[in-house]
Design a protein around this motif. Structure first.
Motif, short mmCIF file in Angstrom:
data_model
loop_
_atom_site.label_atom_id
_atom_site.label_comp_id
_atom_site.label_asym_id
_atom_site.label_seq_id
_atom_site.Cartn_x
_atom_site.Cartn_y
_atom_site.Cartn_z
N TYR A 78 -57.39 -20.08 26.12
CA TYR A 78 -56.63 -21.32 26.05
C TYR A 78 -55.78 -21.53 27.31
O TYR A 78 -55.80 -22.59 27.91
N GLY A 98 -52.41 -21.47 27.67
CA GLY A 98 -51.23 -22.32 27.49
C GLY A 98 -49.90 -21.65 27.75
O GLY A 98 -48.99 -22.26 28.30
N CYS A 99 -49.76 -20.39 27.36
CA CYS A 99 -48.43 -19.78 27.44
C CYS A 99 -48.06 -19.36 28.86
O CYS A 99 -46.91 -19.32 29.22
N ARG A 100 -49.03 -19.05 29.66
CA ARG A 100 -48.88 -18.69 31.07
C ARG A 100 -48.21 -17.33 31.28
O ARG A 100 -47.74 -17.03 32.38
N ASN A 151 -40.66 -18.35 31.82
CA ASN A 151 -41.38 -19.03 30.74
C ASN A 151 -40.92 -18.59 29.36
O ASN A 151 -40.87 -19.40 28.43
N LEU A 164 -37.75 -20.39 28.87
CA LEU A 164 -38.00 -21.80 28.53
C LEU A 164 -38.36 -21.94 27.05
O LEU A 164 -37.86 -22.81 26.35
N ARG A 178 -47.01 -36.00 22.97
CA ARG A 178 -47.17 -35.46 24.31
C ARG A 178 -45.93 -34.72 24.79
O ARG A 178 -44.86 -34.88 24.22
N GLY A 179 -46.11 -33.97 25.84
CA GLY A 179 -44.99 -33.33 26.53
C GLY A 179 -44.12 -32.52 25.59
O GLY A 179 -44.62 -31.80 24.71
N ALA A 186 -44.82 -32.59 21.90
CA ALA A 186 -46.11 -32.18 21.35
C ALA A 186 -45.87 -31.35 20.09
O ALA A 186 -44.90 -30.61 20.00
N GLY A 226 -48.37 -31.25 27.14
CA GLY A 226 -47.70 -30.35 26.21
C GLY A 226 -48.42 -29.04 26.00
O GLY A 226 -48.03 -28.23 25.17
N LYS A 227 -49.48 -28.81 26.76
CA LYS A 227 -50.25 -27.58 26.53
C LYS A 227 -49.53 -26.35 27.04
O LYS A 227 -49.46 -25.33 26.37
N CYS A 228 -49.06 -26.40 28.27
CA CYS A 228 -48.53 -25.15 28.81
C CYS A 228 -47.01 -25.15 28.92
O CYS A 228 -46.38 -26.18 29.14
N THR A 229 -46.43 -23.98 28.75
CA THR A 229 -44.98 -23.81 28.67
C THR A 229 -44.23 -24.38 29.87
O THR A 229 -43.29 -25.17 29.68
N PRO A 230 -44.57 -24.02 31.10
CA PRO A 230 -43.74 -24.45 32.23
C PRO A 230 -43.67 -25.96 32.36
O PRO A 230 -42.62 -26.52 32.64
#
Ligand SMILES: Cc1cc2nc3c(=O)[nH]c(=O)nc-3n(C[C@H](O)[C@H](O)[C@H](O)COP(=O)(O)O)c2cc1C
Ligand code: SF4
Ligand code: SF4
Ligand code: SF4
Ligand code: FES
Lengths: 346, 582
Positions: free
Chosen positions: A42, A44-46, A86, A89, A170-171, A174, B441-445
Motif C-alpha cells: 500500500y 501509505g504510512c511511510r 510521521n 504527525l 479527502r486529505g 479522509a 489522504g493516503k499517506c501520513t506526511p
C-alpha cells in the motif's frame, strides 16, 4: 534466487521478495503500520522507507522488490528523522486515550510512540472529532483512532471479497466508511478488526472485559464447523473475553463471525452440560452411558420391527470430517442403512 | 473563442456580426473577401473580445469589442473601408506576439475547432498519413526521441523514451491515455488547446498508438470543461467519420479508437496512477511504484500516459522533423512551452515561448510589465507544486533544470506575477490551503503534514506565530517532501520553501514584529482614523460589526483597538479615505 545486502548482511531471496520481507528474514526490524504479509502493498504510512544505494530518494521497503546485488540501509539519521516526524504527525491527530483504550499493550502505534520516545508533539493542532454511532452488533468503530493504513479495506476486499468499507472524503478528512456512512452491515467476520493496528476497530463485546494483564491465552479448535479453524481464546478469571487466531495456523489467522464473536455460549448458564432424556414431556439430566444405552436400545427395536431402512441419520456441519465419516460408517455398517445425509447439503 | 472569449461576450459579438452583415447584404456581395468563422482562444484574454477584420488581405485587429460596437465596425470599416481607430489594438498587442513561438498554439485561433475540414486545410492529419504510410513504430519513436520532446504535464519525462518503454513492455492490449485533467488553480493551457484545436491532440494520440502498438485510447478530461468536452467529442466523431479512428484507419491495418472519460475535478486525479484508477472506476489514489505504468498501468496493462500539450506537439514534430523542433529551446529542454500568464501583469493570457527564454522577457516584453506600474515582487511558477522566483533571479532561463534549481518548476505551466502588494506568507498559505484540501489522504506526511503546515501559516498570518515557527515549517517541509508517496505531497511544501528562501524577512516580520509589510494579513493590521480627514459622517460607525468606532457627529471619530476585529469594513465605507491600516 537473488542476492541482497541489508545493513551489511548478505542474504539470498527468491525473485519478487520485497526488501521488507528480505529484512525480516534477516531479523532486521523495520517499523511498519500499513503492511500485512498477505495483503497487497500500500505504501501509505511511510515508516518503512529505507535507503537503496544508487537511489536518490528513500523507497518503501514494503512495496519495492529486492533486486540482484541491491544494497539497502534500513536506519540512517535521515530515515529515523522521517519516521519520528510521521509518527508524531499521526499522534498529533490521535486521541490521547491509551489509558482507557481496549488496544493498549497490543497497539502498534503505541509501541512506535514508545520506541521513538514521543511525548511532546511539535505538531499539535486540529484533531478529527467523530461521533461513535455505528449501530452494528459486533464491531466497535472508533474512527478518531484510525490512522488510515487501509488494512481493513484491503482485507475486506482481498481476503473476504466483500468490500463493505472504503475510503471517503479527502486529505485530513479522509475516513474509512461503510456505504453511505450507514451502520456497518456485512458478514461480520471481523477480519478488519484482526488486522487493525490500533484501537480503531475492536469487538463490541470485548469492551472493559480485560486487556493484557491477567489475560491467559489458550489455543483451541473452533467447534462451529468441520473446517477446524484454530482459535486462541483470551481468558480472564476463567471467562473468555476475546477470541483471535494466530496467523501461522491452518486458517492463516482468518475467522468467520461465529468463530470470532460467537463465544458467549461458553459461559452461558443455559449451556447443556449433560445429555437430557425426555420423560412424560419434560427433560431430565442423564449420564452419557444412560443416554447412549437408551438410543442403542431404541435403534435395535426399530430395526427388529421395521427393518434397517426405517432408520435415517442426519449429521451436523458442526462435526469434524472424521466424526462425519464415523457417523456414516456407523449408519451403514452398524445400523445397516444407506439413509444418511448431512445438514450442509440441505 | 474558448471559454474565456465566450464569457467575455464573444458569442454575442459574433451573432451581431452575422446579423449586421446579412442586413447589409455583404454575405452575398463580397463573399470572396468576407467570411466569418469562430476560432479557439488566441491568447490575449485580458483584451477579449478580439476581432480580426480581413479586408482585401489586410488584417486589422480590434480589442474589447462588445456587441453594441459591431454596427459601427461594419458600417465604417467593412462597408466604407475606414477602420475605427480608437478601438484598434495598440502597438503593444504586437509585442505580445513578438517573443512568442507558436507550435502547439500555431493553429489555435486560426482553425475552426468544430470543423475537421478547417484542420485539414492547415495540414491536419498529414503527420498521421506520413507515419502510417512510411514510418515503422520504431522509426516514429526515434523521431520523437531526436526531437527532445519532454512531457509537458509537469515532470518533463522524455516522451520518446516513455513510448519506447510501453512498446517494449509485454502485455496486450496496450493503452494510450491523454491527461486533460488540468487541476492546477489558474491553469488553462490544456483546456485552451482542446477548445482551440482538438484534432491536434487526437492526431498526436493516434500517432502515439501507432508507435506503442495500442488500439484503445482514453482522454481523461474534467467535467468542469464543458466546451472542451463538447468540441473534443465532436472532433472524435468527425475523425471517425473520416476513418481516422476506428478499424483499418485510412486503409491500413491499424485499429484505434478513443473514449472520453470525464473526471470529477479532484486535483490528485491528474496524477498518472490515480487517473488510471479513476478510469477503472476506483477511488483516485496514487499507488506505489514499481511497477511503472508503462509496464502495468490501466487494468494492469502497459499504458502510455501523456499530457495534452505533449501530444499536441507530436503532429508538428512529425510534419516538420525532429531537427526543426529541437532547434527551439535549450540543450536539455527542447521546443516550446505554453504558459498561462496571470496575476498583476498588463497582458494576461495564454502564451507560448521557446524553452530557455529569460523570465524577464515573459514578464516585461510579452506581459507588458506590472499593472499600474507597481514594483515587481515575484513570479510564482508551477502552481501549487511550484515556487516563487524573486527579482534577483528574473533572468533565469525558463527550462526544466534551471527552474528546479531555484526551487520552482515548469510544472503544468501556471505563471502568476506578483507585485509589491502581495504578501508572500499569504501566498504560501493560499497554495497550502489548496494542496491540503486536495490531498487524497493516503499517506501520513501529506495527509496530516500539509494540514499542520497550513495551521502554522494560519497562525503566523493571524499574529500568533511562535518563535521557531519558521524553522518548524522548513523541517516539516523537508520531511514531507522526502517521505510523501506521490508528486502532490512531494511538491506541496515548495511554495513555503521558496518563499522562506527568498523572503525570510517577511516571515520574520510576521512572527516577531507581528506586522504584515504588504498589508495583506488583516489580523496584523491596526486600524485608525486620521483626525484631519475625518468629517464625522458616521458611515464607519454604521458598518462596524463590533461597535468599535465612536465619535460625535461632525467631529473626528476614533476606533477602539481593543474592540476592533480588523474586518476592514470601515475602510471601504469611508468616502474620505480617513481610515488607515498599518
Ligand atoms: C498531484 C498531481 C497532479 C497532476 N495533474 C496533472 C494534470 O492535471 N495534467 C497533466 O498532464 N499531468 C498532471 N500531473 C502529471 C502526471 O502525473 C504525469 O506525469 C503526466 O501527465 C505525464 O504526461 P507527460 O509525460 O506528457 O508530461 C500531475 C501530477 C501530480 C503528482
Ligand atoms: S489506538 Fe493505540 S495509541 Fe491509540 S489510544 Fe488506543 S492504545 Fe493508544
Ligand atoms: S480502521 Fe484500523 S485497519 Fe482500518 S484504516 Fe483505520 S487503522 Fe487501519
Ligand atoms: S502524497 Fe498526498 S496525494 Fe499523494 S498519495 Fe500521499 S496523501 Fe495522496
Ligand atoms: S509499511 Fe510500507 S508504507 Fe506503510
Amino acid at each position: 534466487m537473488i542476492k541482497v545486502i541489508i545493513d551489511g548482511k548478505e542474504t539470498r531471496v527468491p525473485k519478487g521478495t520485497t526488501i521488507l520481507e528480505a529484512a525480516r528474514a534477516l531479523h532486521i526490524p523495520i517499523p511498519t503500520l500499513c503492511n500485512h504479509p498477505k495483503l497487497s502493498p500500500y505504501g501509505g504510512c511511510r515508516l518503512c522507507l529505507v535507503e537503496v544505494k544508487g537511489n536518490r530518494h528513500p523507497v518503501t521497503s514494503c512495496s519495492v522488490p529486492a533486486s540482484d546485488g541491491m544494497e539497502v540501509v534500513t536506519s540512517t539519521p535521515l530515515l529515523e528523522r522521517i519516521r519520528k516526524t510521521n509518527i508524531e504527525l499521526l499522534l498529533s491527530d490521535h486521541p490521547n486515550d491509551c489509558m482507557v483504550c481496549e488496544k493498549a499493550g497490543d497497539c502498534t502505534l503505541q509501541e512506535l510512540a514508545y520506541f521513538y520516545g514521543i511525548r511532546e508533539n511539535r505538531f499539535a493542532g486540529e484533531r478529527r472529532i467523530y461521533e461513535k454511532k455505528d449501530a452494528n452488533p459486533f464491531i466497535e468503530r472508533d474512527m478518531e483512532k484510525c490512522i488510515l493504513c487501509g488494512l481493513c479495506v484491503r482485507v475486506c476486499e482481498e481476503v473476504e471479497g466483500v468490500s463493505a468499507i472504503d475510503f471517503a472524503y479527502r486529505g485530513f478528512n479522509a475516513k474509512i466508511v461503510p456505504s453511505f456512512e450507514k451502520a456497518l452491515d456485512c458478514e461480520f467476520c471481523g477480519q478488519c478488526v484482526a488486522v487493525c493496528p490500533t484501537g480503531a476497530l475492536t469487538g463490541k463485546m470485548w469492551s472493559y472485559k480485560g486487556r493484557q494483564k491477567d489475560v491467559r491465552d489458550v489455543d483451541t479448535v473452533c467447534s462451529y464447523c468441520g473446517c477446524g479453524c484454530n482459535l486462541t481464546l483470551h481468558i480472564r478469571r476463567n471467562e473468555v473475553v476475546r477470541v483471535s487466531s494466530r496467523d501461522d495456523t491452518i486458517n492463516e489467522g482468518w475467522l468467520c463471525a461465529k468463530g470470532r464473536f460467537g463465544y458467549s455460549f461458553v459461559n452461558s448458564p443455559e449451556r447443556l452440560k449433560t445429555p437430557l432424556i425426555k420423560e412424560k414431556g419434560t427433560f431430565r439430566e442423564a449420564s452419557w452411558d444412560e443416554a447412549l444405552d437408551l438410543v442403542a436400545n431404541k435403534l435395535k427395536k426399530i430395526r427388529a420391527k421395521h427393518g434397517a431402512d426405517a432408520i435415517a441419520g442426519l449429521s451436523s456441519a458442526r462435526c469434524t470430517n472424521e466424526e462425519n465419516y464415523l457417523f456414516q460408517k456407523f449408519m451403514r455398517a452398524a445400523v445397516g442403512t444407506n439413509n444418511i445425509d448431512h445438514c450442509a447439503r440441505l | 473563442m474558448g471559454t474565456g472569449g465566450i464569457a467575455a461576450g464573444g458569442a454575442d459579438v459574433m451573432d451581431v456580426f452575422k446579423k449586421r452583415l446579412k442586413e447589409k447584404g455583404i454575405q452575398s456581395e463580397v463573399k470572396k473577401h468576407c467570411s466569418m468563422h469562430k476560432v479557439g482562444c488566441r491568447g490575449l484574454c485580458a483584451r477579449d473580445v478580439l476581432v480580426d477584420v480581413i479586408r482585401y488581405d489586410v488584417k486589422t485587429t480590434y480589442q474589447f469589442i462588445k456587441s453594441d460596437m459591431v454596427e459601427r465596425i461594419v458600417e465604417e470599416h467593412i462597408v466604407r473601408g475606414t477602420p475605427v481607430a480608437e478601438w484598434l489594438v495598440p502597438e503593444d498587442y504586437h509585442h505580445f506576439h513578438d517573443k512568442q513561438v507558436k507550435v502547439v498554439l500555431a493553429d489555435c485561433g486560426m482553425v475552426d475547432p468544430e470543423d475537421i475540414e478547417s484542420y485539414f486545410g492547415a495540414g491536419g492529419y498529414e503527420a498521421l498519413r506520413k507515419v502510417l504510410s512510411g514510418l515503422t513504430p520504431e522509426e516514429t519513436i526515434d523521431v520523437i526521441k531526436r526531437s527532445g520532446l519532454r512531457g509537458r504535464g509537469g515532470a518533463g519525462f522524455p516522451t520518446g523514451l516513455k513510448w519506447e518503454l510501453t512498446r517494449k513492455a509485454a502485455g496486450n492490449p496496450k493503452y494510450v491515455i491523454c491527461n486533460a485533467d488540468e487541476g492546477d488553480p489558474g491553469a488553462f493551457m490544456d483546456r485552451s488547446v482542446i477548445e482551440g484545436n482538438p484534432h491536434a491532440v487526437i492526431e498526436g494520440m493516434i500517432i502515439a498508438a501507432h508507435a506503442i502498438g495500442s488500439d484503445h485510447g482514453y482522454v481523461y478530461i474534467r467535467a468542469e470543461y464543458p466546451l472542451a468536452v463538447e468540441r473534443l467529442r465532436k472532433a472524435l466523431q468527425q475523425a471517425r467519420h473520416h476513418n481516422l479512428l476506428g478499424e483499418n484507419i485510412i486503409g491500413t491495418a491499424m485499429d484505434f479508437d478513443i473514449k472520453v472519460k470525464l473526471g470529477a475535478g479532484a486535483f490528485v486525479c491528474g496524477e498518472s496512477t490515480a487517473l488510471m484508477y479513476s478510469i477503472e472506476g476506483k477511488r483516485g489514489m496514487p499507488r506505489v511504484t514499481p511497477p511503472r505504468s508503462t509496464e502495468a498501468g490501466l487494468w494492469k496493462l502497459p499504458t502510455c500516459l501523456n499530457n495534452v500539450e505533449t501530444l499536441a506537439n507530436v503532429p508538428s514534430i512529425i510534419r516538420n522533423g525532429a531537427e526543426w523542433y529541437a532547434s527551439f529551446g535549450t540543450e536539455k529542454s527542447k521546443g516550446t512551452k505554453v504558459f498561462a500568464l496571470t496575476g498583476k501583469i498588463k497582458n494576461s493570457g495564454l502564451i507560448e515561448v521557446p524553452m530557455g527564454i529569460p523570465l524577464r522577457q515573459i514578464v516585461y516584453d510579452i506581459g507588458g510589465g506590472i499593472e499600474n506600474d507597481k514594483a515587481f515582487k515575484a513570479v510564482q511558477m508551477g502552481g501549487p507544486s511550484g515556487g516563487c522566483i524573486p527579482v534577483e533571479h528574473l533572468d533565469v532561463p525558463v527550462d526544466f533544470e534551471s527552474l528546479t534549481a531555484l526551487g520552482a518548476m515548469v510544472g503544468s505551466g501556471g505563471l502568476v506575477v506578483m507585485d509589491e502588494d502581495s504578501c508572500m506568507v499569504d501566498v504560501a498559505k493560499y497554495f497550502l490551503h489548496f494542496t491540503q484540501s486536495e490531498s487524497c489522504g493516503k499517506c501520513t506526511p501529506c495527509r496530516i503534514g500539509t494540514k499542520r503546515l497550513l495551521e502554522i501559516l494560519e497562525r503566523i498570518t493571524a499574529g500568533d506565530g511562535r518563535e521557531g515557527d519558521i524553522d518548524l515549517l522548513l523541517d516539516l517541509s523537508a520531511d514531507i517532501k522526502v517521505s510523501s508517496l506521490c508528486g502532490l505531497g512531494q511538491s506541496a511544501p515548495n511554495p513555503i520553501i521558496t518563499t522562506i528562501r527568498y523572503f525570510r524577512e517577511e516571515f520574520e516580520a510576521h512572527v516577531t514584529g507581528k506586522k504584515c509589510p504588504a498589508k495583506v494579513c488583516r489580523k496584523l493590521l491596526a486600524y485608525s482614523i486620521y483626525e484631519e480627514r475625518c468629517k464625522g459622517c458616521g458611515a464607519c460607525v454604521r458598518v462596524c460589526p463590533a461597535g468599535a468606532i465612536t465619535g460625535e457627529k461632525k467631529k473626528p471619530h476614533v476606533i477602539n483597538p481593543e474592540i476592533c476585529i480588523k474586518c476592514g469594513s470601515c475602510v471601504e465605507a469611508c468616502k474620505f479615505k480617513a481610515i488607515g491600516r498599518e
